[in-house]
Design a protein around this motif. Structure first.
Motif, PDB file in Angstrom:
ATOM      1  N   PRO A 117      70.018  43.006 -19.028  1.00 54.64           N
ATOM      2  CA  PRO A 117      70.423  43.487 -20.358  1.00 54.64           C
ATOM      3  C   PRO A 117      69.436  44.479 -20.952  1.00 54.64           C
ATOM      4  N   SER A 118      69.956  45.569 -21.473  1.00 47.70           N
ATOM      5  CA  SER A 118      69.159  46.586 -22.154  1.00 47.70           C
ATOM      6  C   SER A 118      70.058  47.319 -23.132  1.00 47.70           C
ATOM      7  N   GLU A 119      69.482  47.873 -24.187  1.00 48.44           N
ATOM      8  CA  GLU A 119      70.267  48.507 -25.235  1.00 48.44           C
ATOM      9  C   GLU A 119      70.000  50.003 -25.306  1.00 48.44           C
ATOM     10  N   ARG A 120      71.077  50.749 -25.614  1.00 45.38           N
ATOM     11  CA  ARG A 120      71.022  52.202 -25.822  1.00 45.38           C
ATOM     12  C   ARG A 120      70.311  52.906 -24.668  1.00 45.38           C
ATOM     13  N   ASN A 121      70.801  52.637 -23.468  1.00 50.30           N
ATOM     14  CA  ASN A 121      70.203  53.241 -22.276  1.00 50.30           C
ATOM     15  C   ASN A 121      70.395  54.748 -22.246  1.00 50.30           C
ATOM     16  N   PRO A 122      69.386  55.490 -21.828  1.00 56.63           N
ATOM     17  CA  PRO A 122      69.570  56.929 -21.617  1.00 56.63           C
ATOM     18  C   PRO A 122      70.397  57.164 -20.355  1.00 56.63           C
ATOM     19  N   VAL A 123      70.842  58.379 -20.171  1.00 52.38           N
ATOM     20  CA  VAL A 123      71.600  58.738 -18.975  1.00 52.38           C
ATOM     21  C   VAL A 123      70.693  58.641 -17.757  1.00 52.38           C
ATOM     22  N   GLU A 124      71.204  57.999 -16.705  1.00 51.81           N
ATOM     23  CA  GLU A 124      70.482  57.904 -15.428  1.00 51.81           C
ATOM     24  C   GLU A 124      71.394  58.415 -14.315  1.00 51.81           C
ATOM     25  N   ARG A 125      70.771  58.967 -13.260  1.00 51.55           N
ATOM     26  CA  ARG A 125      71.535  59.491 -12.135  1.00 51.55           C
ATOM     27  C   ARG A 125      70.961  58.941 -10.833  1.00 51.55           C
ATOM     28  N   PHE A 126      71.858  58.653  -9.896  1.00 53.64           N
ATOM     29  CA  PHE A 126      71.455  58.106  -8.605  1.00 53.64           C
ATOM     30  C   PHE A 126      72.008  59.001  -7.499  1.00 53.64           C
ATOM     31  N   ALA A 127      71.126  59.413  -6.602  1.00 56.12           N
ATOM     32  CA  ALA A 127      71.486  60.373  -5.560  1.00 56.12           C
ATOM     33  C   ALA A 127      72.365  59.768  -4.478  1.00 56.12           C
ATOM     34  N   SER A 128      72.266  58.460  -4.282  1.00 57.92           N
ATOM     35  CA  SER A 128      73.072  57.797  -3.247  1.00 57.92           C
ATOM     36  C   SER A 128      73.366  56.377  -3.690  1.00 57.92           C
ATOM     37  N   VAL A 129      74.388  55.810  -3.065  1.00 50.59           N
ATOM     38  CA  VAL A 129      74.816  54.453  -3.400  1.00 50.59           C
ATOM     39  C   VAL A 129      74.954  53.662  -2.106  1.00 50.59           C
ATOM     40  N   GLU A 130      74.410  52.457  -2.083  1.00 49.57           N
ATOM     41  CA  GLU A 130      74.492  51.613  -0.893  1.00 49.57           C
ATOM     42  C   GLU A 130      75.947  51.311  -0.556  1.00 49.57           C
ATOM     43  N   ASP A 131      76.297  51.387   0.722  1.00 48.66           N
ATOM     44  CA  ASP A 131      77.665  51.115   1.157  1.00 48.66           C
ATOM     45  C   ASP A 131      78.086  49.696   0.756  1.00 48.66           C
ATOM     46  N   GLY A 132      79.289  49.594   0.190  1.00 47.98           N
ATOM     47  CA  GLY A 132      79.826  48.284  -0.159  1.00 47.98           C
ATOM     48  C   GLY A 132      79.255  47.666  -1.418  1.00 47.98           C
ATOM     49  N   LEU A 133      78.471  48.429  -2.197  1.00 49.41           N
ATOM     50  CA  LEU A 133      77.853  47.850  -3.394  1.00 49.41           C
ATOM     51  C   LEU A 133      78.903  47.439  -4.418  1.00 49.41           C
ATOM     52  N   PHE A 134      79.871  48.311  -4.677  1.00 48.09           N
ATOM     53  CA  PHE A 134      80.889  47.980  -5.671  1.00 48.09           C
ATOM     54  C   PHE A 134      81.685  46.744  -5.249  1.00 48.09           C
ATOM     55  N   LYS A 135      81.986  46.652  -3.964  1.00 49.42           N
ATOM     56  CA  LYS A 135      82.710  45.481  -3.457  1.00 49.42           C
ATOM     57  C   LYS A 135      81.894  44.211  -3.674  1.00 49.42           C
ATOM     58  N   ARG A 136      80.577  44.293  -3.492  1.00 45.03           N
ATOM     59  CA  ARG A 136      79.714  43.142  -3.733  1.00 45.03           C
ATOM     60  C   ARG A 136      79.662  42.791  -5.221  1.00 45.03           C
ATOM     61  N   VAL A 137      79.682  43.808  -6.080  1.00 45.10           N
ATOM     62  CA  VAL A 137      79.693  43.544  -7.517  1.00 45.10           C
ATOM     63  C   VAL A 137      80.968  42.799  -7.902  1.00 45.10           C
ATOM     64  N   VAL A 138      82.103  43.251  -7.369  1.00 47.33           N
ATOM     65  CA  VAL A 138      83.378  42.588  -7.660  1.00 47.33           C
ATOM     66  C   VAL A 138      83.358  41.146  -7.176  1.00 47.33           C
ATOM     67  N   ASN A 139      82.769  40.913  -6.004  1.00 43.73           N
ATOM     68  CA  ASN A 139      82.770  39.575  -5.411  1.00 43.73           C
ATOM     69  C   ASN A 139      81.563  38.741  -5.826  1.00 43.73           C
ATOM     70  N   LEU A 140      80.805  39.240  -6.809  1.00 41.09           N
ATOM     71  CA  LEU A 140      79.703  38.487  -7.424  1.00 41.09           C
ATOM     72  C   LEU A 140      78.673  38.028  -6.397  1.00 41.09           C
ATOM     73  N   CYS A 141      78.328  38.915  -5.463  1.00 36.51           N
ATOM     74  CA  CYS A 141      77.381  38.538  -4.415  1.00 36.51           C
ATOM     75  C   CYS A 141      76.401  39.666  -4.115  1.00 36.51           C
ATOM     76  N   VAL A 142      75.940  40.335  -5.176  1.00 35.53           N
ATOM     77  CA  VAL A 142      74.940  41.383  -4.971  1.00 35.53           C
ATOM     78  C   VAL A 142      73.638  40.763  -4.476  1.00 35.53           C
ATOM     79  N   GLU A 143      73.275  39.625  -5.080  1.00 33.59           N
ATOM     80  CA  GLU A 143      72.076  38.931  -4.616  1.00 33.59           C
ATOM     81  C   GLU A 143      72.299  38.388  -3.214  1.00 33.59           C
ATOM     82  N   GLU A 144      71.275  38.440  -2.380  1.00 28.90           N
ATOM     83  CA  GLU A 144      71.386  38.053  -0.975  1.00 28.90           C
ATOM     84  C   GLU A 144      71.742  36.580  -0.811  1.00 28.90           C
TER      85      GLU A 144
END
Length: 323
Positions: free
Chosen positions: A249-276
């Motif tokens: 949790p954080s408030e009023r975050n500034p804009v951040e940009r990420f050059a790459s995204v780990e494969d399958g990250l969004f799928k892990r977020v949906v399935n609530l298993c980002v943590e190993e």
């Protein structure tokens, strides 16, 4: 009237004058529904004033008829007009509900502008965090926080989820509100038709940082979109560890940009298993389903055995089962 005009001058009418076709159609639906309802509201208000004036105490010329109790013509007007308005509203709402279904792919860019052939929607995966918005563009391989750009007149296909609590994604210039919920996905198909910077907000209260949970939505040309993507590719990588840190949790975050995204990250977020250490929800459900099928198969085999034994012993299946 002058005072009312001054008060209304501060109103933001973006809902009725948006920059996106879907939002524009929704705005017209609001206007049509309002006008249909005014067919009843305006005459009622006018007649209320007329009756109050005509039958005031000082008007001796008004006819006093305390025995009056029924008028077939009046009854027909009172019931038929609202009924016709309800039928009209119901028909319009039914058509618009299917036509403006957020899951339905677009069939046009704007009024009078059909969807070009071979055009591919811009895929955007959205995660509502506490209290910021994460946008992942899988085709471009980038991600941003609290900022999203899209080419003008290009369809956009959003897929939404949430990290912790239910939220609502809302860009008034783009389309209506869409809820985001943990453990599942929702969708939206929309398009922006004018260049500019538009405000995106969280439209569902989600805690202490809710008031600052805003983001910038940019309508840009194809060239400016490529430039925006190139700027994002100068950032850092978004892997699971970076996401876990970002999700705090954080408030009023500034804009951040990420050059790459780990494969399958969004799928892990949906399935609530980002943590190993956490099992993925779809794996847990698949295991539960397999156990259910195995139990059903065992019951079926047991019943088949009982039926076979009852036939051999010439007894009823219930007696065989009891024995």
């Amino acid at each position: 009237m002058a005072a009312g005009a001054l008060v209304l001058a501060g109103c933001n009418t973006v809902v009725l004058h948006p920059a996106g076709d879907i939002a524009a159609q929704q705005g017209r639906l609001v206007i049509i529904a309002t006008l249909l309802m005014l067919i009843i509201i305006i005459p009622v208000i006018v007649l209320t004033l007329v009756f109050a004036w005509r039958y005031r105490q000082s008007n001796d010329k008004a006819e006093y008829n305390p025995e009056w109790h029924h008028s077939t013509k009046l009854e027909l007007v009172i019931w038929s007009v609202p009924l016709m308005i309800i039928i009209a509203l119901g028909s319009i709402t039914w058509i618009a509900t299917h036509k403006l279904d957020p899951y339905r792919p677009l069939d046009r860019i704007a009024e009078g502008k059909p969807l070009p052939e071979n055009v591919r929607p811009l895929e955007v995966q959205v995660v509502s965090l506490d209290w910021k918005w994460l946008f992942v563009l899988p085709e471009q391989g980038i991600a941003t926080v609290n900022e999203l750009a899209a080419p003008v007149d290009r369809p956009i296909h959003f897929t939404f989820t949430s990290s912790t609590t239910m939220n609502a994604f809302y860009v008034p210039d783009l389309a209506g509100m869409i809820y985001t919920m943990p453990g599942m996905t929702t969708e939206l198909n929309a398009v922006i038709n004018k260049p500019g910077e538009f405000k995106g907000i969280s439209a569902h209260y989600s805690g202490a940082g809710f008031a600052g949970m805003h983001f910038r939505f940019l309508g840009v040309s194809d060239a400016d979109f490529d430039k925006w993507v190139a700027e994002a590719r100068a950032g850092k990588a978004l892997d699971r560890n970076a996401y876990i840190e970002l999700a705090k949790p954080s408030e009023r975050n500034p804009v951040e940009r990420f050059a790459s995204v780990e494969d399958g990250l969004f799928k892990r977020v949906v399935n609530l298993c980002v943590e190993e250490s956490k099992p993925c929800m779809h794996d847990v459900m698949a295991a539960d389903a397999a156990r259910g099928r195995a139990a059903a198969k065992a019951r079926q085999e047991a019943l088949t055995t009982v039926m076979a034994q009852s036939i051999c012993t010439s007894s009823s299946p219930v007696e065989t089962l009891l024995n």
